[in-house]
Design a protein around this motif. Sequence first.
Motif, mmCIF file in Angstrom:
data_model
loop_
_atom_site.group_PDB
_atom_site.id
_atom_site.type_symbol
_atom_site.label_atom_id
_atom_site.label_comp_id
_atom_site.label_asym_id
_atom_site.label_seq_id
_atom_site.Cartn_x
_atom_site.Cartn_y
_atom_site.Cartn_z
ATOM 1 N N ARG A 1 78.575 30.668 6.790
ATOM 2 C CA ARG A 1 78.297 29.775 5.671
ATOM 3 C C ARG A 1 76.785 29.698 5.432
ATOM 4 N NH1 ARG A 1 81.049 25.675 3.149
ATOM 5 N NH2 ARG A 1 82.820 25.997 4.532
ATOM 6 N N ASN B 1 75.545 32.819 3.845
ATOM 7 C CA ASN B 1 75.920 32.873 2.438
ATOM 8 C C ASN B 1 74.982 32.037 1.567
ATOM 9 O OD1 ASN B 1 78.558 34.219 1.240
ATOM 10 N ND2 ASN B 1 78.844 33.925 3.428
ATOM 11 N N THR B 2 74.564 30.875 2.082
ATOM 12 C CA THR B 2 73.630 30.034 1.328
ATOM 13 C C THR B 2 72.329 30.782 1.085
ATOM 14 O OG1 THR B 2 74.545 28.190 2.534
ATOM 15 C CG2 THR B 2 72.566 27.768 1.270
ATOM 16 N N ILE C 1 71.912 34.027 1.066
ATOM 17 C CA ILE C 1 72.175 35.181 0.200
ATOM 18 C C ILE C 1 72.234 34.788 -1.273
ATOM 19 C CG2 ILE C 1 74.047 36.728 -0.468
ATOM 20 C CD1 ILE C 1 74.585 37.047 2.535
ATOM 21 N N ILE C 2 72.852 33.627 -1.538
ATOM 22 C CA ILE C 2 73.026 33.194 -2.923
ATOM 23 C C ILE C 2 71.675 33.014 -3.611
ATOM 24 C CG2 ILE C 2 73.764 31.192 -4.296
ATOM 25 C CD1 ILE C 2 76.216 31.035 -2.429
ATOM 26 N N ASN C 3 70.657 32.593 -2.842
ATOM 27 C CA ASN C 3 69.340 32.321 -3.417
ATOM 28 C C ASN C 3 68.331 33.430 -3.203
ATOM 29 O OD1 ASN C 3 69.542 29.645 -4.630
ATOM 30 N ND2 ASN C 3 70.217 29.082 -2.587
ATOM 31 N N PRO D 1 68.048 37.448 -3.750
ATOM 32 C CA PRO D 1 68.633 38.724 -4.180
ATOM 33 C C PRO D 1 68.345 39.868 -3.203
ATOM 34 C CG PRO D 1 67.523 37.652 -6.020
ATOM 35 C CD PRO D 1 67.202 36.844 -4.793
ATOM 36 N N ARG E 1 74.869 43.245 1.551
ATOM 37 C CA ARG E 1 75.906 44.102 0.972
ATOM 38 C C ARG E 1 75.922 45.469 1.648
ATOM 39 N NH1 ARG E 1 74.521 41.961 -3.866
ATOM 40 N NH2 ARG E 1 73.193 43.725 -4.396
ATOM 41 N N ASP F 1 88.889 42.512 -4.742
ATOM 42 C CA ASP F 1 88.287 41.244 -5.195
ATOM 43 C C ASP F 1 89.353 40.164 -5.352
ATOM 44 O OD1 ASP F 1 85.741 42.221 -5.282
ATOM 45 O OD2 ASP F 1 85.608 42.375 -7.464
ATOM 46 N N TYR G 1 90.454 38.865 -1.847
ATOM 47 C CA TYR G 1 89.509 38.148 -0.982
ATOM 48 C C TYR G 1 88.723 37.031 -1.667
ATOM 49 C CZ TYR G 1 90.433 41.203 2.923
ATOM 50 O OH TYR G 1 91.051 41.846 3.968
ATOM 51 N N ALA G 2 88.414 37.167 -2.971
ATOM 52 C CA ALA G 2 87.559 36.164 -3.619
ATOM 53 C C ALA G 2 88.180 34.760 -3.610
ATOM 54 C CB ALA G 2 87.194 36.602 -5.042
ATOM 55 N N THR H 1 87.585 33.362 -0.130
ATOM 56 C CA THR H 1 86.173 33.060 0.096
ATOM 57 C C THR H 1 85.756 31.804 -0.656
ATOM 58 O OG1 THR H 1 85.800 35.437 0.220
ATOM 59 C CG2 THR H 1 83.851 34.053 0.016
ATOM 60 N N GLN H 2 86.195 31.693 -1.915
ATOM 61 C CA GLN H 2 85.817 30.532 -2.716
ATOM 62 C C GLN H 2 86.393 29.250 -2.137
ATOM 63 O OE1 GLN H 2 85.374 30.527 -7.079
ATOM 64 N NE2 GLN H 2 87.252 29.350 -7.105
ATOM 65 N N LEU I 1 84.225 28.449 0.903
ATOM 66 C CA LEU I 1 82.854 27.995 0.633
ATOM 67 C C LEU I 1 82.832 26.636 -0.055
ATOM 68 C CD1 LEU I 1 80.891 31.191 -0.501
ATOM 69 C CD2 LEU I 1 80.515 29.826 1.560
ATOM 70 N N LEU I 2 83.740 26.406 -1.009
ATOM 71 C CA LEU I 2 83.727 25.150 -1.770
ATOM 72 C C LEU I 2 84.681 24.117 -1.189
ATOM 73 C CD1 LEU I 2 83.505 26.537 -5.421
ATOM 74 C CD2 LEU I 2 81.667 25.978 -3.832
ATOM 75 N N ARG J 1 73.671 27.712 -9.933
ATOM 76 C CA ARG J 1 73.521 28.402 -8.648
ATOM 77 C C ARG J 1 72.910 27.448 -7.605
ATOM 78 N NH1 ARG J 1 73.255 33.711 -7.048
ATOM 79 N NH2 ARG J 1 73.518 34.377 -9.192
ATOM 80 N N THR K 1 74.606 26.017 -4.043
ATOM 81 C CA THR K 1 74.013 26.106 -2.713
ATOM 82 C C THR K 1 74.093 24.759 -1.994
ATOM 83 O OG1 THR K 1 72.430 27.618 -3.692
ATOM 84 C CG2 THR K 1 71.972 26.855 -1.478
ATOM 85 N N ILE L 1 76.225 22.350 -2.616
ATOM 86 C CA ILE L 1 77.628 22.012 -2.390
ATOM 87 C C ILE L 1 78.186 22.712 -1.158
ATOM 88 C CG2 ILE L 1 79.933 22.505 -3.309
ATOM 89 C CD1 ILE L 1 78.748 21.858 -6.085
ATOM 90 N N ILE L 2 77.785 23.973 -0.973
ATOM 91 C CA ILE L 2 78.315 24.755 0.142
ATOM 92 C C ILE L 2 77.959 24.104 1.470
ATOM 93 C CG2 ILE L 2 77.978 26.974 1.345
ATOM 94 C CD1 ILE L 2 77.917 28.285 -1.438
ATOM 95 N N ASN L 3 76.785 23.451 1.521
ATOM 96 C CA ASN L 3 76.324 22.853 2.776
ATOM 97 C C ASN L 3 76.541 21.354 2.865
ATOM 98 O OD1 ASN L 3 75.188 25.064 4.350
ATOM 99 N ND2 ASN L 3 73.960 25.369 2.512
ATOM 100 N N ALA M 1 88.004 33.073 -9.316
ATOM 101 C CA ALA M 1 87.271 33.294 -8.070
ATOM 102 C C ALA M 1 86.556 34.651 -8.036
ATOM 103 C CB ALA M 1 88.197 33.126 -6.860
ATOM 104 N N GLN N 1 82.568 34.787 -7.481
ATOM 105 C CA GLN N 1 82.022 35.483 -6.319
ATOM 106 C C GLN N 1 81.044 36.590 -6.744
ATOM 107 O OE1 GLN N 1 84.196 36.317 -2.617
ATOM 108 N NE2 GLN N 1 84.245 38.422 -3.309
ATOM 109 N N LEU O 1 77.844 34.749 -7.765
ATOM 110 C CA LEU O 1 77.067 34.148 -6.671
ATOM 111 C C LEU O 1 76.472 35.197 -5.752
ATOM 112 C CD1 LEU O 1 79.079 30.972 -5.560
ATOM 113 C CD2 LEU O 1 76.808 31.054 -6.618
ATOM 114 N N ARG P 1 76.084 38.417 -6.507
ATOM 115 C CA ARG P 1 75.497 39.504 -7.312
ATOM 116 C C ARG P 1 76.082 40.856 -6.881
ATOM 117 N NH1 ARG P 1 71.119 36.074 -5.972
ATOM 118 N NH2 ARG P 1 69.950 35.232 -7.721
#
Lengths: 199, 199
Positions: free
Chosen positions: A112, A115-116, A118-120, A122, A129, A164, A167-168, A171-172, A175-176, B112, B116, B118-120, B168, B172, B175, B177
């Motif tokens: 987790r 992932n946080t 990674i989201i911010n 690139p 990836r 996708d 798994y998406a 994953t969603q 995460l949420l 975005r 981030t 929310i995930i944490n 999803a 995904q 988020l 990319r």
Amino acid sequence: MAASTTPDRSRRSERSRVAILTATRDLIGEVGYAKLTIEAIAARAGVGKQTIYRWWPSKGAVVFDSLLALSERPDGGGIELPDTGDIDADLKAVLRATAAEFSDPGFEAPIRALNTEIINDPELAAVYREKMERPIREAKLRRLRGAREAGQLAADADLDLLADMLYAPLTQRWLLRSGPLDDDFADALVDAALRAFRP
Amino acid sequence: MAASTTPDRSRRSERSRVAILTATRDLIGEVGYAKLTIEAIAARAGVGKQTIYRWWPSKGAVVFDSLLALSERPDGGGIELPDTGDIDADLKAVLRATAAEFSDPGFEAPIRALNTEIINDPELAAVYREKMERPIREAKLRRLRGAREAGQLAADADLDLLADMLYAPLTQRWLLRSGPLDDDFADALVDAALRAFRP
């Protein structure tokens, strides 16, 4: 003689490396990514801070490698999905196991945190990836390709999209925290995704 | 007389509130969530810092309300998906629009940032689900229910699962990319999801 000391030094290095990566994963589970420090990792692993800084440029880099190590197989081989010849049963086994892992705080907390980041970020996302996601994704695609060749999926099935759609949603939901991650959800997801791509 | 000043004061308050929320969204797009400060929001909105602190307890709370305001309709009505009677065309229109929004840096950056957080933060995640996600989700489910009643989806279709499988993969890909967010992807997703739940 110098030559005879090399294996010992190499064994010691490998022991330290494993201790550092294990300490990193344990501490993320205990204190979270934000409060994790190189000092704490060094203390837990029984090494000096400088040992860590010699091998990794940043906290993020150690965390990344500690997670990457989870998917390294002891025999050095690649990742493979189960293949009993029954794509429905194999995918349900994998998605049930994934749902269970994501429900385990010790396992999911470091992923987790990653992932946080990674989201911010690139650039980190691209490394992730390439190093972590790609080998896993290729294993999924190999298994799906096998099923397509066996006539269990449509000949023109878009396997990237199928992966996708499998798994998406999992994953969603993880995460949420938007719903339970259980066997029923895993099974329903596999049933629906396979219906969309059956011959 | 006090009574006659109330409407003026209320209009001024509403103007300030809108200015603060607009400044918040603009600044997140320009400097990012991490570098956003209450001082900068106050300066951009032309209000005192104390005005912001009187209405919101934290930066996260202002950001949250600034995004919530995006989904408030001027007429006070609820969110509705398009309904031309053709579920395939309507979903493609909505998913193409969502993909385009997620490809727009000005629009996607604040969302975005919120994701981030929310995930944490399980508590913020619960507020987000209740205030932002639920009305949108209910609108999706209403549209899918209409399609099921019209015989365009199977009578026993699991509409919650269908909504997850539609959205999803898009979320995904945005988020993480992990691939292009274009019309082709939106269309392929709708085609596959509808195949899984057709009558």
